[in-house]
Write an enzyme that holds these catalytic residues in place. Sequence first.
Site, PDB file in Angstrom:
ATOM      1  N   GLY A  43      -4.755 110.377  48.079  1.00 33.18           N
ATOM      2  CA  GLY A  43      -5.283 111.751  48.041  1.00 33.18           C
ATOM      3  C   GLY A  43      -6.117 112.171  49.228  1.00 33.18           C
ATOM      4  CD  GLU A  97     -12.165 108.345  47.133  1.00 35.39           C
ATOM      5  OE1 GLU A  97     -11.209 109.132  47.250  1.00 35.39           O
ATOM      6  OE2 GLU A  97     -12.131 107.375  46.384  1.00 35.39           O
ATOM      7  CG  ASP A  98      -8.765 112.577  46.988  1.00 37.10           C
ATOM      8  OD1 ASP A  98      -9.296 111.454  46.941  1.00 37.10           O
ATOM      9  OD2 ASP A  98      -7.816 112.885  46.251  1.00 37.10           O
ATOM     10  CG  ASP A 101     -12.662 112.036  37.669  1.00 40.20           C
ATOM     11  OD1 ASP A 101     -13.505 112.534  36.918  1.00 40.20           O
ATOM     12  OD2 ASP A 101     -11.457 111.984  37.378  1.00 40.20           O
ATOM     13  CE  LYS A 129     -12.041 117.390  38.358  1.00 38.20           C
ATOM     14  NZ  LYS A 129     -10.908 116.849  37.568  1.00 38.20           N
ATOM     15  CB  VAL A 151      -8.401 120.284  41.283  1.00 40.72           C
ATOM     16  CG1 VAL A 151      -9.333 121.395  40.809  1.00 40.72           C
ATOM     17  CG2 VAL A 151      -9.142 118.949  41.296  1.00 40.72           C
ATOM     18  NE  ARG A 163      -0.082 112.222  46.414  1.00 42.77           N
ATOM     19  CZ  ARG A 163      -1.075 111.645  45.752  1.00 42.77           C
ATOM     20  NH1 ARG A 163      -2.306 112.069  45.927  1.00 42.77           N
ATOM     21  NH2 ARG A 163      -0.850 110.658  44.903  1.00 42.77           N
TER      22      ARG A 163
END
Length: 178
Positions: A43, A97-98, A101, A129, A151, A163
């Site tokens: 990601g 990092e994308d 979480d 998040k 998302v 992506r």
Amino acid sequence: MEDFCQEILLTEEQIKKRIAEVAVDINRDYKGKKPLVIGVLTGAVVYCSDLIRVLDFPLELAFLKASSYGSDSVSSGKVVINSIGCDVKDKDVLIAEDIIDTGYTLKSLTEILYKEGAKSVKCAALLDKPERREVDVAADYCCFSIPDAFVIGYGLDYDGEYRSLPYVGILNPAYIKK
Ligand code: PRP
């Protein structure tokens, strides 16, 4: 807007502008250093590519794959990191990092990098998040804090798709496979 996207959360322009803002802090903090930037596959590829091009210090670049086992939305907390593939000893490492979480990936990766001898480990995340957090970790540099929605785009996928979208959108629930 495409039907698979319920709402565009972050436009291409907003993302570009915010990465440039965060890069000001990163450039200040790494001035005179030559860190190893590690992009977390898959990601973070898009974000990492855009981020490194607005950094004004010399750097090394590497990628690794981290896999968290669990169902689509529930992390098991067990993270497997494929071999880092490069020497991190005495290096300043900046993880790209994308999304953060539950936080398990960042926690595990940070621990492994320190165990491998990294001098410092920081994280630059595109998205955070906070509502989903299960372990106490935070990005040192964060572009956007977002609500707990599914998302897609700008590197983030649903079941391997979306992506390559240039924006971050919320997946239309009708497109969730049963
Ligand atoms: C995403 C993201 C992080 C991780 C964060 O990767 O790139 O590495 O999840 O989640 P956590 O904070 O709950 O650990 P993912 O496992 O979806 O793989 P991908 O990048 O290949 O899609």
